[in-house]
Design a protein around this motif. Structure first.
Motif, short mmCIF file in Angstrom:
data_model
loop_
_atom_site.label_atom_id
_atom_site.label_comp_id
_atom_site.label_asym_id
_atom_site.label_seq_id
_atom_site.Cartn_x
_atom_site.Cartn_y
_atom_site.Cartn_z
N ALA A 1 0.91 -1.07 -0.04
CA ALA A 1 -0.08 0.16 0.14
C ALA A 1 0.88 1.18 0.19
N VAL A 2 0.25 2.31 0.02
CA VAL A 2 0.87 3.71 0.20
C VAL A 2 0.76 4.25 1.79
N LEU A 3 1.95 4.67 2.14
CA LEU A 3 2.05 5.34 3.56
C LEU A 3 1.71 6.81 3.40
N PRO B 1 0.03 1.47 6.65
CA PRO B 1 -0.24 2.20 5.37
C PRO B 1 -1.62 1.93 4.84
N THR B 2 -2.15 2.87 4.59
CA THR B 2 -3.81 2.70 3.96
C THR B 2 -4.06 3.35 2.77
N PRO C 1 9.72 5.99 -3.48
CA PRO C 1 10.82 5.24 -2.79
C PRO C 1 9.85 4.19 -1.91
N VAL C 2 10.51 3.14 -1.82
CA VAL C 2 9.88 1.96 -0.86
C VAL C 2 10.53 2.06 0.51
N LEU D 1 5.00 1.98 -0.40
CA LEU D 1 5.19 3.14 -0.98
C LEU D 1 5.31 4.43 -0.25
N LEU D 2 6.07 5.28 -0.56
CA LEU D 2 6.23 6.57 0.04
C LEU D 2 4.92 7.59 -0.32
#
Length: 721
Positions: free
Chosen positions: A549-551, A562-563, A575-576, A606-607
């Motif tokens: 997911a994306v933080l 992360p949602t 960036p990971v 993912l950031l």
């Protein structure tokens, strides 16, 4: 030829250039006799010669710490002082042209002499001259060189959208335009997802900066039509859409859509719109007999219902529109007849209430109205969906200012709205809804003397549908969780990880994050916004294809995992995140923490776009020590810029220079503070949930007070204990 005078800057601008706080600039003025004397302004607001200030800073080793967008913002303000043309149309064209250059080409442009740079910029804008509505030809002058150089650098380092935002922000200030606001990207994505299918032709008749049309393009729209009464917004929207949706056909016009519809013959698959609110001079008298008012002539105070009918008039039969409207539109007496016809005809399909702070104006809970143009001979619409996302749980946090939207639980809000709408559209007849959150109300029940379409009122009326036994069991389970959380909080609060410093607070030498990055002690990463060139760094693990997911910034403030949805990141250069990374929210605001250390639950995510990632060298920096100081209130305040929205400049954050062993002692203390905050947040959430369930059950009739409770309280209402 006489030499042009140098530009003048304020103390606040000096602080941004040097990467220090305003208090530090005040100390320099008092303590250093050679600090440049004021060259203008007043005693309370002095102005300083820019070149003198830069020379003084250079003599003491202070390189500029301003971000490229901050540097562009400053040079735009100083542009007229430096003999520049002072207009922004040419710069908008230049952003569009610069976005097509490589990073090397942009760097080469910044290194040109002033005269050659001006000529280069003129050539760059020729190809884009016809793309931006109401834009004058570019006429750059010698005094524009600093702004041109800053613009090229901003596009190279932060992306064309960042440069475009600074230009539009400046031009809106210069034009004294009011009511010109961007629709937050998460809200735009939510509204676009409420349009079923994959519409190809999409119209926004009050397009502003183009956020809604960009959201439609991300969902497959290929013909984008926009109109706005403010030329600056029309120009901004045109450039932004050409950058973000290069494969789409973009057509934007500058005019008032209600009075001078530029697309009178357009039949669109969908309409997305965030119209201006509370406008009384919208053309009521001159448009009294307009054929668009198929559902009734809107009253003078009902400009929003005029926009709703304008949207319906541009839809193909069966096409959908989503409009962001103020809550008064749902119940104001003057709009009753139009609301009645919208409901009776089946044109109104859903009203979705949003949490307070979802968009400007921030102090009220706005609503999304979903409309559908009736099809001749189509199925009868027997009900309307009402969703109250604001009542579906506590908000992520409570903040002031425009950053409140960024801190909302957008994934949760979107899921509640979209899931209910999808289930309703699949089969409205069997839609069951969710007590207190979503309910389908029969058309006949809405057509009373008021026709009040307020979701909170209609959704809460369904609480009596809840099963008493199920609600009682849910209350018992939540109470047990609350009791356990209270015990854990008491244990965390009882630990001591610190001692008094003595008679005076400790002082230490500090370094900026930029200095630490240059020295190799940490690496600073960010997600590159859509439309920029280059490649984001990652952790080299090769796990990008397995990202969960994306933080998001909301995840940091809430303390959740992360949602974010990877499909909505709008960037393939993120960036990971790895365990031990320090994550700092880029937008100031909210009650939650500004920073945290990535744990196992964050690893591989993912950031998000609005987060700065600091990756420390563990042999030189302790991660928890770094997070504790980076997220400190004073540190964040000193590194923040902006007026309504405060953004953190990561390179300006300061860190004490301490031995690693001492860093670890501080890190252990900060780790405990983090645990204490997490336990407090969990206990608060459970307490709010328990109280909500109890109050709803008692008022809905599912729960009854016991005799024992009354006896314990005693006569007079007070407990005998």
């Amino acid at each position: 030829m006489p030499q042009q005078p140098s530009a003048q800057v304020t103390a606040a601008e000096i602080s941004r250039i040097a990467g220090v706080t305003r208090a530090t600039v005040s100390n320099w003025r008092r303590r250093h006799e050679d600090f440049p004397a004021p060259a203008g302004g007043t005693d309370s607001s002095p102005l300083y010669d820019l070149e003198s200030v830069r020379a003084w800073l250079a003599s003491r080793g202070h390189a500029s710490a301003a971000t490229p967008s901050e540097e562009l913002r400053t040079t735009l303000r100083l542009r007229v002082q430096s003999g520049g043309s002072g207009t922004s149309e040419g710069l908008l064209l230049l952003v569009l042209a610069a976005a097509g250059h490589t990073a090397a080409e942009l760097t080469a442009a910044t290194e040109l002499p002033d005269a050659d740079l001006v000529a280069h910029a003129r050539r760059d804008t020729v190809a884009a001259a016809d793309a931006v509505p109401a834009a004058d030809p570019a006429r750059f002058e010698a005094g524009d060189a600093a702004a041109l150089r800053a613009l090229y650098a901003c596009v190279r380092d932060e992306g064309a959208q960042a440069a475009l935002g600074v230009l539009a922000e400046r031009e809106l200030e210069d034009s004294a335009a009011s009511g010109a606001y961007l629709t937050p990207a998460p809200l735009a994505d939510l509204m676009a997802r409420l349009i079923p299918g994959s519409p190809s032709v999409v119209l926004d008749p009050a397009c502003g900066g183009g956020t809604l049309l960009a959201a439609a393009a991300r969902r497959g729209a290929r013909e984008l039509y926009g109109q706005d009464s403010l030329p600056v917004q029309a120009r901004r929207s045109a450039v932004s859409l050409m950058l973000t949706a290069p494969e789409a056909t973009v057509t934007v016009r500058a005019a008032d859509s209600l009075r001078a519809d530029a697309f009178s013959g357009l039949v669109a698959d969908a309409v997305l719109c965030n119209p201006p609110y509370g406008v009384r001079d919208w053309g009521h008298d001159e448009l009294a007999y307009d054929p668009r008012w198929a559902y009734g002539v809107p009253a003078r105070a009902e400009s929003e219902l005029a926009w709703a009918q304008h949207a319906l008039a541009h839809l193909a039969p069966g096409g959908y529109a989503a409009l962001l409207l103020p809550p008064a539109t749902a119940g104001r007496a003057s709009g009753r007849r139009v609301r009645q016809e919208l409901v009776r005809s089946g044109a109104l399909r859903a009203v979705i209430a949003l949490p307070v702070g979802a968009s400007v104006p921030l102090h009220i809970g706005l609503q999304v109205w979903v409309l559908q143009r009736p099809e001749p001979g189509g199925a009868e619409r027997k009900s309307v969906l009402f969703v109250d996302t604001a009542s579906a749980g506590p908000p992520a946090d409570r903040t002031r200012g425009a950053s409140r939207s960024a801190s909302l639980d957008w994934p949760g809000v979107t899921a509640r709205a979209v899931d209910a709408w999808r289930a309703f559209t699949e089969d409205a007849e069997t839609f069951e809804g969710e007590p207190g959150v979503a309910r389908a109300v029969a058309v006949v029940d809405l057509l009373d003397d008021v026709v009040d379409l307020t979701p909170a009122r209609l959704v809460r009326a369904s609480r009596s549908d809840a099963d008493p036994a199920e609600l009682s069991a849910e209350v018992d389970a939540t109470r047990r969780d609350l009791a356990r959380a209270a015990k854990a909080l008491a244990r965390a609060a009882g630990r001591e990880e610190w001692s008094a410093a003595g008679a005076a607070a400790r002082e230490w030498r500090t370094a900026t994050a930029s200095d630490l990055a240059r020295g190799g002690a940490l690496t600073l990463l960010r997600t590159v916004p859509e439309g920029t060139r280059g490649r984001a760094e990652d952790d080299g693990s090769g796990e990008r294809a397995e990202v969960r997911a994306v933080l998001t910034g909301s995840d940091i403030s809430r303390g959740s995992g992360p949602t974010g949805d990877p499909a909505e990141l709008r960037s393939d250069m993120a960036p990971v995140i790895a365990v031990g990374d320090v994550l700092v929210r880029a937008v100031v605001g909210g009650d939650g923490p500004m920073a945290r250390v990535a744990g196992e639950e964050d690893s591989g995510a993912l950031l998000g776009l609005h987060i700065h990632l600091f990756r420390p060298d563990p042999k030189r920096l302790d991660a928890w020590f770094l997070a504790g100081f980076l997220g400190a209130d004073e540190n964040i305040a000193g590194a923040s810029t902006g007026s309504t929205v405060l953004s953190v400049s990561p390179g300006r954050l300061r860190v004490p220079l301490l031995p690693l062993e001492e860093q670890r002692r501080y890190g252990d203390a900060f780790r405990h503070v983090h645990a204490l905050r997490a336990e407090a947040r969990r206990a608060m959430r459970l307490a709010e949930e328990t109280a909500r369930l109890l109050a709803g059950g008692l008022t809905g009739g599912q729960l009854l007070p016991t005799r024992e409770a009354a006896e314990v309280r005693g006569p007079g209402g007070d407990s005998p204990h």
